[in-house]
Design a protein around this motif. Structure first.
Motif, short mmCIF file in Angstrom:
data_model
loop_
_atom_site.label_atom_id
_atom_site.label_comp_id
_atom_site.label_asym_id
_atom_site.label_seq_id
_atom_site.Cartn_x
_atom_site.Cartn_y
_atom_site.Cartn_z
N CYS A 172 51.48 42.48 32.45
CA CYS A 172 50.39 41.71 32.67
C CYS A 172 50.62 40.89 34.01
O CYS A 172 51.72 41.04 34.43
CB CYS A 172 49.99 40.62 31.76
SG CYS A 172 51.50 39.32 31.59
N ASN A 173 49.66 40.53 34.65
CA ASN A 173 49.86 39.88 35.95
C ASN A 173 50.29 38.68 35.79
O ASN A 173 50.25 37.97 34.60
CB ASN A 173 48.49 39.59 36.82
CG ASN A 173 47.89 41.05 37.16
OD1 ASN A 173 48.45 41.95 37.45
ND2 ASN A 173 46.43 41.25 37.12
N ASP A 174 50.93 37.92 36.82
CA ASP A 174 51.35 36.68 36.71
C ASP A 174 50.35 35.85 36.93
O ASP A 174 50.25 34.51 36.45
CB ASP A 174 52.39 36.24 37.83
CG ASP A 174 53.68 36.92 37.52
OD1 ASP A 174 54.06 37.31 36.60
OD2 ASP A 174 54.59 36.91 38.64
N PHE A 175 49.17 36.15 37.83
CA PHE A 175 48.18 35.19 37.80
C PHE A 175 46.85 36.12 38.23
O PHE A 175 46.93 36.91 38.34
CB PHE A 175 48.48 34.50 39.20
CG PHE A 175 47.35 33.54 39.79
CD1 PHE A 175 47.17 32.33 39.17
CD2 PHE A 175 46.50 33.99 40.88
CE1 PHE A 175 46.33 31.23 39.92
CE2 PHE A 175 45.41 33.25 41.25
CZ PHE A 175 45.49 31.89 40.68
N ASP A 176 45.85 35.17 37.51
CA ASP A 176 44.37 35.77 37.68
C ASP A 176 43.65 34.43 38.15
O ASP A 176 43.65 33.41 37.43
CB ASP A 176 43.88 36.15 36.26
CG ASP A 176 44.16 37.78 35.83
OD1 ASP A 176 44.88 38.20 37.02
OD2 ASP A 176 44.25 37.95 34.77
N GLU A 177 42.62 34.84 38.89
CA GLU A 177 41.89 33.80 39.81
C GLU A 177 40.87 33.59 38.79
O GLU A 177 40.58 32.31 38.65
CB GLU A 177 41.12 34.42 40.99
CG GLU A 177 40.47 33.56 41.88
CD GLU A 177 41.39 32.53 42.29
OE1 GLU A 177 41.11 31.19 42.51
OE2 GLU A 177 42.43 32.88 42.98
N ASP A 178 40.24 34.37 38.09
CA ASP A 178 39.09 34.38 36.91
C ASP A 178 39.63 34.78 35.68
O ASP A 178 39.43 35.58 35.12
CB ASP A 178 37.87 34.75 37.36
CG ASP A 178 37.41 34.46 38.82
OD1 ASP A 178 37.36 33.32 38.89
OD2 ASP A 178 36.98 35.18 39.35
#
Length: 776
Positions: free
Chosen positions: A729-735
């Motif tokens: 998965c990603n480290d960070f999601d804006e939304d």
């Protein structure tokens, strides 16, 4: 006739004078002989002190130092009252024996303790003619007696008493020991200066060799020291040492121990020392040796000699075999020196002539009041103001700098404050699988800074987070669960609001992304969801014995823990959840090689974490190196192999940490000041990634360049694919989506299966919480 009578009378008078003179000489000689015999008898009867009898001489025992050995069989240092170890006659080269005999006692193999020719020469030339060039005339046996039983003061009778006692003792020694045994005893007893006793220690200190590795000119230098070890010290007086060496070589030539051609070559050679001190303050791994010393003393408390007497670490010639790797220790020491010398220069420029304690002078005053210089003056009756005034007087002294010890003129106060603002470090390397301690640097320089920062406690900063995250995973949280990076007021804890170091607020971080980027807001949420008390309990099980604060800020490292404890705890992660105890001593032997204590290689035992949790945390810590706060190991140091780690920085940049590992080694590094005020004013320089991580990078670079250890960079943590998938998965999601919706979407399952799995997870967490409460 008158003339004849006068001549006859003169002849008669002359005969009378001669007769009287002969009579006087005879009486004087007899009287002197009687007095001499009586004097010898008086001395022999013990009026001037006991003369050792045969029983005592059979049990000659010098104080012998305890040697400390590395795992690669190098001498790290010694514990001693007198720096002496024994060598057997078979370990002493023949040319050294020849040099000794030719210089000190040319008729050694002919006499029985007393060289009558030398003694007569001394009486005539040294005593009667007062010519001191002809020496003392003592044989090697007499010198041995003098070394074993030092002279006592009897006023004007001191020398005669000493000589008689030494001659009697020498006769007895010759009766009891062979010539080779006497040579062995002598060479293991004699002083070579600098608190160095015995040929083995002298060879090691001046040339870093064993006695049997010494060449002829090196042997001549050491034998030359026996005449006057300060005057002919090759380290401090090279010209005099060369002159004395050549005299020794000349004696060897004179008595046919050396050929003319060889002699001509040797007297032209320069002195090449490989000097190394073996004092408690200097040499390899002094902080480790001091920690080890305390352990040895504790171990020996339960050990007894066959006669029931206690073992003495400083006099019994023990051998302590450690786990320390001398090569890695050298790499770590050089890495510390390389980085801290540059960092100190930057630190001094950073403060631009100002003192770090300018806003808190009380801390500097506390440092002054705790100093030995201040305490000594107070004990002499001076007031505080008078003591400080006395400490301001300049005098010759030496101070520590990273360029080496500097001789200078400075007041005690200035010297103290100079050392006060020196940056310190603690750096520890262990073999994660076995717990073997491989390298240990406890400070900038043990001679000047005795405080060991491996065992001292400091706030941990974010290096505590892998333990917090392990606790969260154990309570059902997953690496790809997302948490909002928002500003939260914790009203139950004095309206505390955790702040991020540089990322600010906003967006959503996955658990793995929060660890990689050291996001404080998410770390606190994970701690509270896992439970503060259960997380502290886990930390204790992993090896942290220090008390941790039961508050949310514990997730950010406000607790004070030693580097030793942190490295121990990280080993649980490397060992798939099992704990391994550090090991420093492999075995201790007595002087004869009998094993007094042994500790076989440790293996991971108690299971603290599930294997899956430990592997997930390691995989997340790889993210710290690959794309997070320790990415400099990739971008700057260019390491390509698998590495995991965690940076840490405490409030106001007081403490900088880096904990790093490959699949075998665990390296912990702390950098800071002895006092919290000694710190950088900006996180740019004070953060763990800048102040501590380079020591790790330097060290690992040296290790990997060594062909013996280069294989380590190709080793793997062997994280299973199933674990790697859980981190997809990603480290960070804006939304970011909510955690529950994320679980639902990722698993692509129907609502019935989702609810069933959700309640199963809640049930498992409830059972764990109940179990934890039962344990409390």
């Amino acid at each position: 006739m008158g003339q004849k009578k006068k001549k006859a009378k003169k002849r008669t008078q002359k005969k009378k004078w001669k007769k009287a003179l002969f009579k006087l000489v005879g009486i004087t000689t007899v009287s002197f002989s009687i007095l001499l015999v009586l004097f010898v008898l008086v001395v022999r009867l013990g009026v001037f002190g006991e003369i050792p009898d045969n029983t005592k001489l059979k049990r000659i025992k010098n104080n012998v130092a305890t040697n400390v050995y590395s795992v690669d069989d190098k001498i790290l240092g010694r514990y001693y009252y007198q720096n002496r170890t024994n060598a057997s006659i078979n370990e002493i080269p023949k040319h050294l024996i020849n040099a000794l005999v030719a210089t000190e006692d040319v008729r050694f193999y002919e006499h029985h303790g007393l060289d009558y020719r030398s003694t007569l020469r001394v009486i005539v030339k040294s005593i009667i003619l007062m010519d001191k060039r002809y020496g003392g005339g003592s044989t090697i046996s007499q010198q041995l007696a003098k070394n074993l039983y030092p002279r006592k003061d009897f006023g004007i009778l001191t020398m005669p008493v000493a000589k008689v006692k030494e001659i009697i003792t020498a006769f007895r020694i010759e009766d009891l020991y062979s010539k080779d045994e006497i040579l062995e005893l002598y060479l293991n007893t004699v002083s070579f200066g600098e608190n160095t006793y015995g040929i083995e220690t002298a060879a090691l200190i001046f040339f870093n060799k064993r006695p049997d590795e010494l060449n002829i000119d090196e042997s001549a230098i050491l034998i030359g020291l026996l005449k006057a070890n300060n005057s002919y010290n090759p380290r401090t007086n090279e010209k005099a040492a060369i002159k004395r060496r050549n005299i020794v070589l000349g004696q060897m030539l004179k008595y046919n121990y050396l050929e003319q051609e060889k002699y001509e070559v040797l007297i032209q050679k320069p002195i090449k020392l490989k000097y190394r001190k073996l004092t408690p303050d200097e040499g390899a791994a002094p902080y480790f040796r001091e920690f080890l010393r305390k352990s040895c003393v504790d171990i020996l408390k339960d050990k007894k000699h066959p006669d029931g007497s206690d073992y003495n670490l400083y006099t019994d010639g023990l051998k302590v075999y450690t786990t320390l790797n001398a090569q890695m220790q050298e790499y770590l020491e050089k890495s510390v020196e390389n980085h801290l010398s540059k960092l100190q220069d930057l630190f001094d420029k950073h403060w631009k002539g100002k003192e770090p304690w300018i806003k808190n002078p009380k801390l500097a005053m506390l440092q002054i009041e705790q100093s030995n210089a201040y305490q000594s003056l107070i004990q002499k009756g001076l007031s505080s103001d008078e003591a400080i005034a006395a400490m301001k007087v300049p005098h010759k002294t030496e101070i520590f700098t990273w360029e080496g010890t500097q001789d200078t003129v400075m007041s005690s106060l200035d010297s103290l404050l100079h050392h006060f603002k020196t940056l310190q470090t603690g750096a520890l390397v262990i073999h994660g699988k076995t717990g073997d301690v491989l390298a240990w640097v406890g400070g900038a320089n043990y001679k000047y800074f005795k405080y060991d920062h491996i065992t001292s406690k400091r706030q941990t900063g974010s290096v505590i987070k892998p333990i917090v995250y392990a606790s969260a995973l154990e309570h059902g949280i997953e690496p790809c669960d997302f948490y909002e990076n928002d500003s939260v007021v914790y009203s139950d804890y004095n309206d505390w609001i955790p702040q991020n170091s540089s990322e600010g607020f906003g967006g959503f971080y996955s658990v793995k992304g929060a660890l990689a980027n050291s996001i404080n807001t998410v770390s606190v949420k994970l701690l509270l969801e896992a439970g503060i008390d259960s997380t502290i309990e886990l930390a204790h099980k992993m090896g942290i014995v220090s008390d941790l604060p039961s508050v949310p800020s514990m997730a950010l490292g406000t607790g004070e823990v030693s580097l030793y404890e942190m490295v121990k705890a990280y080993a649980v992660l490397q060992n798939k959840g099992r704990r391994v105890e550090p090991r420093m001593i492999r075995r201790i032997e007595d002087a004869e090689g009998n094993v007094l204590y042994s500790d076989s290689m440790h293996e991971p035992k108690d299971t603290i974490l599930t294997e899956a949790t430990a592997q997930k945390v390691i995989a997340m810590m790889q993210g710290v190196v690959d794309r997070g706060t320790a990415n400099g190991l990739r971008s700057i140091w260019k390491f390509e192999g698998e590495l995991a780690g965690k940076t840490g920085t405490t409030q106001n940049n007081t403490d900088a940490w880096f904990m790093g590992m490959d699949s075998k080694l665990i390296v912990g590094v702390w950098v800071g000041g002895d006092s919290p005020v000694v710190r950088f004013r900006t996180t740019t320089y004070g953060q763990g990634a800048y102040a501590a991580l380079p020591i790790f990078g330097n060290f690992l670079n040296k290790v990997y360049k060594n062909p013996k250890y280069s294989y380590l960079q190709n080793e793997s943590f062997n994280i299973p694919d199933s674990i790697q998938t859980s981190l997809d998965c990603n480290d960070f999601d804006e939304d970011g989506e909510s955690r529950f919706l994320r679980i639902f979407i990722d698993d692509d399952e129907d609502i019935g299966a989702f609810i069933k799995r959700l309640f199963k997870r809640k049930k498992r967490r409830k059972e764990r919480n109940q179990s934890n409460s039962e344990d409390d």
